[in-house]
Design an enzyme around this catalytic site. Sequence first.
Site, PDB file in Angstrom:
ATOM      1  N   LYS A 115      37.048 -20.550  53.566  1.00  0.00           N
ATOM      2  CA  LYS A 115      36.873 -20.068  51.864  1.00  0.00           C
ATOM      3  C   LYS A 115      37.012 -18.820  51.733  1.00  0.00           C
ATOM      4  CE  LYS A 115      33.174 -18.944  49.655  1.00  0.00           C
ATOM      5  NZ  LYS A 115      33.941 -18.237  48.557  1.00  0.00           N
ATOM      6  N   GLY A 151      30.770 -10.584  55.445  1.00  0.00           N
ATOM      7  CA  GLY A 151      30.196 -10.141  54.295  1.00  0.00           C
ATOM      8  C   GLY A 151      28.968  -9.250  54.233  1.00  0.00           C
ATOM      9  N   SER A 152      28.245  -9.417  53.234  1.00  0.00           N
ATOM     10  CA  SER A 152      27.194  -8.555  53.021  1.00  0.00           C
ATOM     11  C   SER A 152      26.037  -9.177  54.042  1.00  0.00           C
ATOM     12  CB  SER A 152      26.611  -8.530  51.750  1.00  0.00           C
ATOM     13  OG  SER A 152      26.184  -9.895  51.287  1.00  0.00           O
ATOM     14  N   GLY A 177      24.639 -12.805  54.824  1.00  0.00           N
ATOM     15  CA  GLY A 177      24.603 -13.117  56.221  1.00  0.00           C
ATOM     16  C   GLY A 177      23.174 -13.552  56.840  1.00  0.00           C
ATOM     17  N   GLU A 231      29.810 -10.972  60.703  1.00  0.00           N
ATOM     18  CA  GLU A 231      30.334  -9.285  60.592  1.00  0.00           C
ATOM     19  C   GLU A 231      29.685  -8.768  59.235  1.00  0.00           C
ATOM     20  OE1 GLU A 231      31.833  -7.949  62.736  1.00  0.00           O
ATOM     21  OE2 GLU A 231      32.639  -9.221  64.227  1.00  0.00           O
ATOM     22  N   CYS A 283      34.086  -1.922  55.525  1.00  0.00           N
ATOM     23  CA  CYS A 283      32.788  -2.272  56.419  1.00  0.00           C
ATOM     24  C   CYS A 283      32.720  -0.794  57.140  1.00  0.00           C
ATOM     25  CB  CYS A 283      32.752  -3.387  56.981  1.00  0.00           C
ATOM     26  SG  CYS A 283      33.962  -3.705  57.981  1.00  0.00           S
ATOM     27  N   GLU A 306      24.670   0.670  51.967  1.00  0.00           N
ATOM     28  CA  GLU A 306      26.241   0.705  51.700  1.00  0.00           C
ATOM     29  C   GLU A 306      26.620   0.487  50.407  1.00  0.00           C
ATOM     30  OE1 GLU A 306      27.842  -3.348  52.806  1.00  0.00           O
ATOM     31  OE2 GLU A 306      29.398  -2.221  54.158  1.00  0.00           O
TER      32      GLU A 306
HETATM   33  P1  NAD Z   1      29.279 -11.277  50.063  1.00  0.00           P
HETATM   34  O1  NAD Z   1      28.290 -11.396  51.228  1.00  0.00           O
HETATM   35  O2  NAD Z   1      28.959 -11.342  48.519  1.00  0.00           O
HETATM   36  O3  NAD Z   1      30.471 -12.584  50.119  1.00  0.00           O
HETATM   37  C1  NAD Z   1      30.912 -12.699  51.605  1.00  0.00           C
HETATM   38  C2  NAD Z   1      31.583 -14.299  51.176  1.00  0.00           C
HETATM   39  O4  NAD Z   1      30.504 -15.144  51.168  1.00  0.00           O
HETATM   40  C3  NAD Z   1      32.297 -14.570  50.092  1.00  0.00           C
HETATM   41  O5  NAD Z   1      33.524 -15.413  50.169  1.00  0.00           O
HETATM   42  C4  NAD Z   1      31.331 -15.382  49.165  1.00  0.00           C
HETATM   43  O6  NAD Z   1      31.768 -16.341  48.441  1.00  0.00           O
HETATM   44  C5  NAD Z   1      30.668 -16.303  50.310  1.00  0.00           C
HETATM   45  N1  NAD Z   1      29.168 -16.237  49.979  1.00  0.00           N
HETATM   46  C6  NAD Z   1      28.331 -15.732  48.883  1.00  0.00           C
HETATM   47  N2  NAD Z   1      27.050 -16.488  49.259  1.00  0.00           N
HETATM   48  C7  NAD Z   1      27.190 -17.306  50.128  1.00  0.00           C
HETATM   49  C8  NAD Z   1      26.115 -18.404  50.330  1.00  0.00           C
HETATM   50  N3  NAD Z   1      25.068 -18.353  49.824  1.00  0.00           N
HETATM   51  N4  NAD Z   1      26.709 -19.303  51.180  1.00  0.00           N
HETATM   52  C9  NAD Z   1      27.811 -19.188  51.837  1.00  0.00           C
HETATM   53  N5  NAD Z   1      28.850 -18.293  51.475  1.00  0.00           N
HETATM   54  C10 NAD Z   1      28.334 -17.368  50.574  1.00  0.00           C
HETATM   55  O7  NAD Z   1      30.282  -9.989  50.585  1.00  0.00           O
HETATM   56  P2  NAD Z   1      31.639  -9.356  49.710  1.00  0.00           P
HETATM   57  O8  NAD Z   1      30.848  -8.563  48.558  1.00  0.00           O
HETATM   58  O9  NAD Z   1      32.740 -10.360  49.376  1.00  0.00           O
HETATM   59  O10 NAD Z   1      32.168  -8.341  50.738  1.00  0.00           O
HETATM   60  C11 NAD Z   1      31.456  -7.120  50.932  1.00  0.00           C
HETATM   61  C12 NAD Z   1      30.807  -6.999  52.335  1.00  0.00           C
HETATM   62  O11 NAD Z   1      31.173  -7.686  53.463  1.00  0.00           O
HETATM   63  C13 NAD Z   1      30.186  -5.728  52.383  1.00  0.00           C
HETATM   64  O12 NAD Z   1      28.643  -5.475  52.860  1.00  0.00           O
HETATM   65  C14 NAD Z   1      31.004  -5.402  53.799  1.00  0.00           C
HETATM   66  O13 NAD Z   1      30.434  -4.569  54.646  1.00  0.00           O
HETATM   67  C15 NAD Z   1      31.204  -6.640  54.510  1.00  0.00           C
HETATM   68  N6  NAD Z   1      32.297  -6.752  55.521  1.00  0.00           N
HETATM   69  C16 NAD Z   1      31.929  -6.668  56.843  1.00  0.00           C
HETATM   70  C17 NAD Z   1      32.997  -6.568  57.675  1.00  0.00           C
HETATM   71  C18 NAD Z   1      32.766  -6.624  59.218  1.00  0.00           C
HETATM   72  O14 NAD Z   1      33.604  -7.089  59.878  1.00  0.00           O
HETATM   73  N7  NAD Z   1      31.603  -6.066  59.577  1.00  0.00           N
HETATM   74  C19 NAD Z   1      34.225  -6.601  57.155  1.00  0.00           C
HETATM   75  C20 NAD Z   1      34.686  -6.653  55.942  1.00  0.00           C
HETATM   76  C21 NAD Z   1      33.365  -6.695  54.853  1.00  0.00           C
END
Ligand code: NAD
Length: 455
Positions: free
Chosen positions: A155, A208-209, A213, A230, A264, A357
Amino acid sequence: MTATFDVINPATEQVVDSVRLVTAEETDAAIARAAKAFPAWRAVAPGDRARLLRRFADAVDADLENLARLEVLNAGHTIGNARWEAGNVRDVLHYYAAAPERLTGRQIPVPGGVDLTFAEPLGVVGVIVPWNFPMPIASWGFAPALAAGNTVVLKPAELTPLTAVRLAELAHQAGIPEDVFQVLPGKGSVVGQRFVTHPLVRKVVFTGSTEVGKQIMAGCADQVKRVTLELGGKNANIVFADADLEKAAAAAPYGVFDNAGQDCCARSRILVQKSVYDRFMELLEPAVLGVVVGDPGDEKTEMGPLISHGHRAKVRSYLPEGAPIAFQGKAPDGPGYWFPPTVVTPSGVRDPLAADEIFGPIVAVLPFADEADAIAMANDTDYGLSASIWTRDVGRALRVSRAVEAGNLSVNSHSSVRYWTPFGGFKQSGLGRELGPDALAAFTETKNVFIDTEG
Ligand code: NAD
């Protein structure tokens, strides 16, 4: 009625495409197809699976400029970065294409028989991707998962589905069966949640966030589902008095403003030894003011826009009237979600400017007294993804690298990602490792078989 999502170019605010959102029922059907395709995919001879992954890599390479231009359009990435990102997908695929023929078990001496271990694939793997690096992060999940014999449902983030959809087309053109690798654009709360709750999805790879997570991890606990996380970061860039200050100051903007700070691994806290603080700031100012912000399709541009209107509002909220801005570069007025590179001097590491962040082009600079102070400040955070250390003292470089609680350290550099070395976070920055050999192990389950030979 079919729900669609308008894809917006963040540099122009123009709608560039409209993508149909996959429903919960369609997600279930896709997962069922992936589960059905699993036995045949895991049975593909290792050399044939390797060949299919190499053909996929070659298809990405042939389409590299198109993929890069799509990412410029969809995510506002600079064209130079977007080419690197598409190239990273190709390289990650080539790296893991070498795996099927090398994924072996062990034979362990035991009395009375033969003891064998096997590296078994897990089944269906769900990969959930954020919007900040749509292409590489997708491939860090799907490439090792497919190489190890798993099938994949992926996704992309709502805001950035275009390159993921194109990657699936290229995979299928290369001969990877459609049900083995499926891309499902949709909402996290719908498609992503089904990955977490559906019993046929055996592992979730989430980037993601930290906030989301934690929900994913809690949701996976119900079925003891395997999970790789991650998550976020607030990474320290530690500059000691004995460092090459010119080099450290020249590199600092790239360390944090690359991808407009939506990284990130962004080194968004610069910790500078007090004795050189003033000199470092003198060197940093022209480097920051010189960052070229504008049209991401222009080869000379160094920083593009933020991803969305809402995200820019969040970044802006960190700079109310009277915020401690030391200096600020320039950005276009609009249309587009622009934000200038900004340097702030908060009061301490727990000030939100230094602790949160922000995920935008704002960097906090803070002074420290000595090595112990630098380590304590670097570790005074719930995150632990990456950090940089600038020093000419090899002993100090190693001491501080070992003491900082983060998964990826760089000395006299901001480099964090090499596809053949492990990547991931300590503390609330994540769980498990991607890339390198570690990731491959994370897509298999160890099975032990004892055969009695005594009759
Ligand atoms: P986000 O957590 O809002 O979303 C990430 C993904 O999760 C999206 O595809 C979103 O649709 C999905 N999602 C959201 N809610 C969900 C749920 N309840 N159940 C399942 N899936 C769900 O993050 P974002 O705003 O897209 O990305 C930015 C974040 O990602 C930042 O915090 C950044 O640090 C982190 N990030 C981490 C790394 C790493 O490798 N550590 C790399 C890139 C980004």
